[in-house]
Design a protein around this motif. Structure first.
Motif, PDB file in Angstrom:
ATOM      1  N   PHE A   3     -15.231  57.043 -26.727  1.00  0.00           N
ATOM      2  CA  PHE A   3     -15.951  57.771 -25.690  1.00  0.00           C
ATOM      3  C   PHE A   3     -16.862  58.839 -26.277  1.00  0.00           C
ATOM      4  O   PHE A   3     -17.967  59.067 -25.775  1.00  0.00           O
ATOM      5  N   PHE A   4     -16.381  59.523 -27.323  1.00  0.00           N
ATOM      6  CA  PHE A   4     -17.090  60.693 -27.823  1.00  0.00           C
ATOM      7  C   PHE A   4     -18.210  60.278 -28.763  1.00  0.00           C
ATOM      8  O   PHE A   4     -18.037  60.195 -29.977  1.00  0.00           O
ATOM      9  N   LEU A  27     -21.640  65.074 -27.426  1.00  0.00           N
ATOM     10  CA  LEU A  27     -21.726  66.246 -28.300  1.00  0.00           C
ATOM     11  C   LEU A  27     -22.946  67.105 -27.998  1.00  0.00           C
ATOM     12  O   LEU A  27     -22.871  68.336 -28.069  1.00  0.00           O
ATOM     13  N   ILE A  28     -24.052  66.492 -27.610  1.00  0.00           N
ATOM     14  CA  ILE A  28     -25.275  67.269 -27.398  1.00  0.00           C
ATOM     15  C   ILE A  28     -25.452  67.733 -25.958  1.00  0.00           C
ATOM     16  O   ILE A  28     -26.177  68.702 -25.704  1.00  0.00           O
ATOM     17  N   PRO A  51     -28.586  52.937 -29.374  1.00  0.00           N
ATOM     18  CA  PRO A  51     -29.740  53.575 -30.018  1.00  0.00           C
ATOM     19  C   PRO A  51     -29.626  55.096 -30.068  1.00  0.00           C
ATOM     20  O   PRO A  51     -30.057  55.722 -31.042  1.00  0.00           O
ATOM     21  N   ARG A  52     -29.021  55.686 -29.013  1.00  0.00           N
ATOM     22  CA  ARG A  52     -28.890  57.145 -29.001  1.00  0.00           C
ATOM     23  C   ARG A  52     -27.971  57.632 -30.104  1.00  0.00           C
ATOM     24  O   ARG A  52     -28.172  58.732 -30.650  1.00  0.00           O
ATOM     25  N   THR A  53     -26.972  56.828 -30.480  1.00  0.00           N
ATOM     26  CA  THR A  53     -26.103  57.229 -31.588  1.00  0.00           C
ATOM     27  C   THR A  53     -26.891  57.286 -32.895  1.00  0.00           C
ATOM     28  O   THR A  53     -26.713  58.199 -33.704  1.00  0.00           O
ATOM     29  N   GLY A  54     -27.769  56.304 -33.096  1.00  0.00           N
ATOM     30  CA  GLY A  54     -28.575  56.296 -34.312  1.00  0.00           C
ATOM     31  C   GLY A  54     -29.583  57.428 -34.342  1.00  0.00           C
ATOM     32  O   GLY A  54     -29.769  58.091 -35.374  1.00  0.00           O
ATOM     33  N   ALA A  69     -22.173  62.392 -37.378  1.00  0.00           N
ATOM     34  CA  ALA A  69     -22.181  61.078 -38.015  1.00  0.00           C
ATOM     35  C   ALA A  69     -20.918  60.299 -37.667  1.00  0.00           C
ATOM     36  O   ALA A  69     -20.975  59.104 -37.337  1.00  0.00           O
ATOM     37  N   LEU A  70     -19.766  60.978 -37.701  1.00  0.00           N
ATOM     38  CA  LEU A  70     -18.502  60.322 -37.362  1.00  0.00           C
ATOM     39  C   LEU A  70     -18.450  59.925 -35.887  1.00  0.00           C
ATOM     40  O   LEU A  70     -18.044  58.807 -35.536  1.00  0.00           O
ATOM     41  N   ALA A  71     -18.854  60.844 -35.008  1.00  0.00           N
ATOM     42  CA  ALA A  71     -18.828  60.574 -33.572  1.00  0.00           C
ATOM     43  C   ALA A  71     -19.729  59.400 -33.227  1.00  0.00           C
ATOM     44  O   ALA A  71     -19.341  58.498 -32.473  1.00  0.00           O
ATOM     45  N   CYS A  72     -20.926  59.417 -33.762  1.00  0.00           N
ATOM     46  CA  CYS A  72     -21.885  58.354 -33.459  1.00  0.00           C
ATOM     47  C   CYS A  72     -21.475  57.025 -34.075  1.00  0.00           C
ATOM     48  O   CYS A  72     -21.633  55.963 -33.466  1.00  0.00           O
TER      49      CYS A  72
END
Length: 436
Positions: free
Chosen positions: A20-21, A26-27, A99-102, A284-287
């Protein structure tokens, strides 16, 4: 057996939290806190409703229906459910969430440490790692839950605790009422996409519990629910802390500012020179954990949808390629174009989850659920028109007369009325679903 259950709950709970996270989780909270100011408690409640309680209800809805979203969809109409599931998978997959994670990894995790880095190369490296770790999904829950999540939680908890103990400023007075800040935070919770993800992630966690030996339905349900509660508790602690940090920051947000810049400012203010490194690793870990989980889900879904004519490996490769292409956009650009999509699909999924959780065991006719979803779809479509500045004045005028419209929940009362009326009309219908 008791020790085994505890370890499984910890592993699955941490894995679910990490799934989920992701980037938005986070942002978004610091930005919400910045806007809410001294109404930060109401903001936490609003964000918790759409970003924590609603996803947990999604897990419960799948558990009440079977083992996957398809089982949940059978309560309405299988063909309609597959259409909705496809839209959900595209949203939480290669169009928005992945894409938002990247993009977030580049802006928060890479750019502060390497200012001259290229978003293209960052995207290629990030999604190459995602592809390698997603191509074989059997161990993904253990990898995420046992190794990646504990480190992520330690870093985030440190940021939150230190920030709460040493606030930069006292929260200023909000320019709007507490109920409006609640509505704002509730609407921002759509951007997490966690209700959409919950009905998919539930199947992954249920399958993992079965693989760990919990084949009995009652035991498996108990394990999944406790894992879900653990994940939601972790989310509440992190979300609440980040919203408070946003409310107590001294950052001056301007038209040229971004949500990622706000997050970086807070982390540096709280932890000092190591703040940038800590938030970079956390991001980086969350994404990465979210991108891996979502890519696996997308691959599994389209492989099953096409009866393996489009295999898991092909689906994963296609997903990572499309995601890498979209991730070259900025985070704010992705959030902006995602707004209209999520404003449409989120209420529909939310409505399905709520009605199944509340009435799934007692009302077995399909038509009430269909009518409720159609009404929700109709109302959500007008929100999309307003997002594109089409008939905005007229839509806002009528929205004022619909209960809960000011809270962006204008679909709730009409869909509920439609559900109840249809139920009484079709009480004796033979078209019912089979409960588990």
């Amino acid at each position: 057996m008791q020790n085994k259950s505890i370890m499984v709950i910890l592993t699955l709970g941490f894995a679910l939290f990490a799934m989920f996270f992701g980037a938005g989780n986070l942002i978004l909270p610091p930005y919400i806190g910045l806007l809410a100011k001294d109404n930060w408690v109401e903001a936490i409640l609003g964000f918790t409703t759409s970003g924590i309680i609603a996803p947990f209800l999604g897990i419960i809805a799948v558990l009440k229906s079977g083992d996957s979203f398809t089982d949940l969809g059978k309560r309405v109409n299988l063909k309609l459910a597959l259409v909705l599931a496809t839209i959900i998978m595209l949203c939480i997959g290669p169009i928005v969430a992945i894409p938002r994670t990247g993009a977030t990894t580049f802006e928060v995790g890479v750019l502060p440490l390497m200012p001259d880095a290229s978003p293209i190369w960052s995207s290629i490296i990030f999604f190459a790692i995602v592809l390698v770790l997603s191509i074989s999904p059997s161990k993904i829950v253990d990898i995420i839950g046992s190794y990646l999540t504990p480190l992520l939680l330690i870093l985030l908890a440190t940021l939150v605790v230190v920030g709460i103990l040493n606030p930069a400023v006292i929260p200023q007075s909000s320019n709007i009422g507490a109920s409006q800040d609640f509505a704002m935070a509730f609407q921002e919770g759509y951007q997490t996409m966690d209700v959409l993800a919950s009905v998919i992630f539930a199947g992954i966690i249920i399958s993992a519990a079965r693989q760990k030996g919990f084949v009995n339905l009652k035991e498996r349900t108990n394990i999944v629910l406790k894992s879900g509660l653990l994940a939601m508790g972790c989310l509440l602690f992190i979300y609440g802390g980040l919203i408070y940090l946003g409310a107590t920051t001294d950052y001056q947000f301007t038209e040229t500012s971004s949500r990622t810049q706000l997050l970086l400012h807070i982390s540096t203010s709280v932890i000092g020179e190591y703040g940038t490194l800590a938030i970079s690793v956390s991001m980086a870990l969350a994404c990465l954990t979210t991108a891996i989980a979502l890519t696996c889900a997308v691959g599994t879904f389209f492989a099953e949808l096409t009866n393996n004519k489009f295999g898991y490996a092909e689906a994963v490769i296609s997903c990572t390629l499309v995601s890498a292409l979209f991730s070259i956009n900025s985070v704010d650009d992705i959030i902006n174009y995602a707004g209209s999509i999520l404003g449409f699909v989120y209420p529909i999924t939310f409505a399905l989850v709520i009605y199944v959780v509340l009435f799934g065991n007692k009302i077995t006719q399909k038509l009430p659920y269909v009518v409720a979803l159609l009404i929700t779809t109709f109302i959500s479509a007008f929100r999309v028109l307003a997002h594109f500045n089409i008939a905005t004045t007229e839509i806002n005028y009528y929205k004022e007369f619909i209960p809960l419209g000011s809270h962006n929940l204008e679909w709730v009362i009409p869909s509920f009325i439609g559900f109840i009326i249809t139920y009484f009309i079709t009480k004796n219908s033979s078209k019912k679903f089979v409960t588990t």
